[in-house]
Design a protein around this motif. Structure first.
Motif, PDB file in Angstrom:
ATOM      1  N   GLN A 187       0.929  -1.197  -0.070  1.00  0.00           N
ATOM      2  CA  GLN A 187       0.011  -0.069  -0.015  1.00  0.00           C
ATOM      3  C   GLN A 187       0.813   1.124   0.147  1.00  0.00           C
ATOM      4  OE1 GLN A 187      -2.683   0.810   3.444  1.00  0.00           O
ATOM      5  NE2 GLN A 187      -4.156   1.095   1.992  1.00  0.00           N
ATOM      6  N   ASN A 233       5.752   3.392   0.858  1.00  0.00           N
ATOM      7  CA  ASN A 233       4.993   2.068   0.048  1.00  0.00           C
ATOM      8  C   ASN A 233       5.214   1.256   1.180  1.00  0.00           C
ATOM      9  OD1 ASN A 233       3.783   0.586  -1.610  1.00  0.00           O
ATOM     10  ND2 ASN A 233       6.027  -0.382  -1.832  1.00  0.00           N
ATOM     11  N   ASP A 266      -2.886   0.574  -4.155  1.00  0.00           N
ATOM     12  CA  ASP A 266      -2.791  -0.697  -3.543  1.00  0.00           C
ATOM     13  C   ASP A 266      -3.812  -1.823  -4.103  1.00  0.00           C
ATOM     14  OD1 ASP A 266      -5.327   0.454  -2.906  1.00  0.00           O
ATOM     15  OD2 ASP A 266      -5.241   0.141  -1.060  1.00  0.00           O
TER      16      ASP A 266
END
Length: 164
Positions: free
Chosen positions: A83, A118, A141
Motif C-alpha cells: 500500500q 510504500n 494498493d
C-alpha cells in the motif's frame, strides 16, 4: 503500564527499509531525462505487490488532520498486497509502523510533503496521520477477493507529543 512516548524520526530510505519504500525524487534513486529532455523520470521507486487474485488500483484518500498529542492504540496490515501513499498537497505527515503489534516495536517517522511511503505486504502501520489540515494522498494498493486488512489493538498506547 503507562503509554510510551514516541520519538519522531525523520523519514529516510535507510531507516524505513525494514517496512517498505520511501517514494521521493532525489539523487539517491535512479533518474534520467525523458521527453526530449523536458522531464526528469525518477524510476521504479516502489515495489508494488499484489497477490495473484488481486489487481492494482489507484485511489485518492482525504485524511483529516490529527491533533497532537495523539495516542496510537491500534495497528493494521494488508496481507495480500503493498500500500503506497503519496501526498498531493505538499504537507508533512506522520508515519507509524512496526515489525510486530507491540508497543515497544512502534516507530514514528515525520515525512516531508514531497515524500511518499510504500508499506510492504504485511507491514503493520497506523492509518494516515495528516497534520495541520485535511490532506489528499494518491494511494496505490490492491483490490480483489479475500480479507486484506487485519487490525490489532496495542496493549499500551504509543503517544505522539508535539514536536519541533
Amino acid at each position: 503500564m503507562s503509554a510510551r512516548i514516541a520519538k519522531v524520526e525523520p523519514l529516510t530510505r535507510e531507516a524505513f527499509a525494514p517496512f517498505g519504500d520511501v517514494i521521493e525524487a532525489s539523487d539517491a534513486v535512479r533518474h534520467f531525462p525523458i521527453n526530449g529532455g523536458t522531464t526528469e523520470r525518477y524510476h521504479d521507486l516502489a515495489n508494488v505487490e499484489v497477490d495473484a487474485a488481486g489487481h492494482v488500483i489507484v485511489s485518492i484518500f482525504r485524511a483529516q488532520p490529527r491533533t497532537l498529542p495523539f495516542a496510537i492504540a491500534m495497528l493494521e496490515r494488508h496481507p495480500l498486497g503493498s500500500q503506497a501513499f503519496m501526498p498531493l498537497h505538499g504537507r508533512p505527515y506522520l508515519v507509524a509502523v512496526a515489525t510486530r503489534v507491540e508497543t515497544d516495536a512502534v516507530r514514528v517517522f515525520l515525512a516531508r510533503g514531497d515524500q511518499g511511503v510504500n508499506y510492504a505486504t504485511g507491514v503493520w502501520h497506523h492509518p494516515l496521520l495528516a497534520l495541520g489540515e485535511a490532506s489528499d494522498f494518491l494511494v496505490v494498493d490492491r483490490a480483489g477477493p479475500g480479507a486484506n486488512c487485519d487490525e490489532r489493538d496495542l496493549a499500551q498506547p504509543v503517544v505522539i507529543e508535539r514536536f519541533v
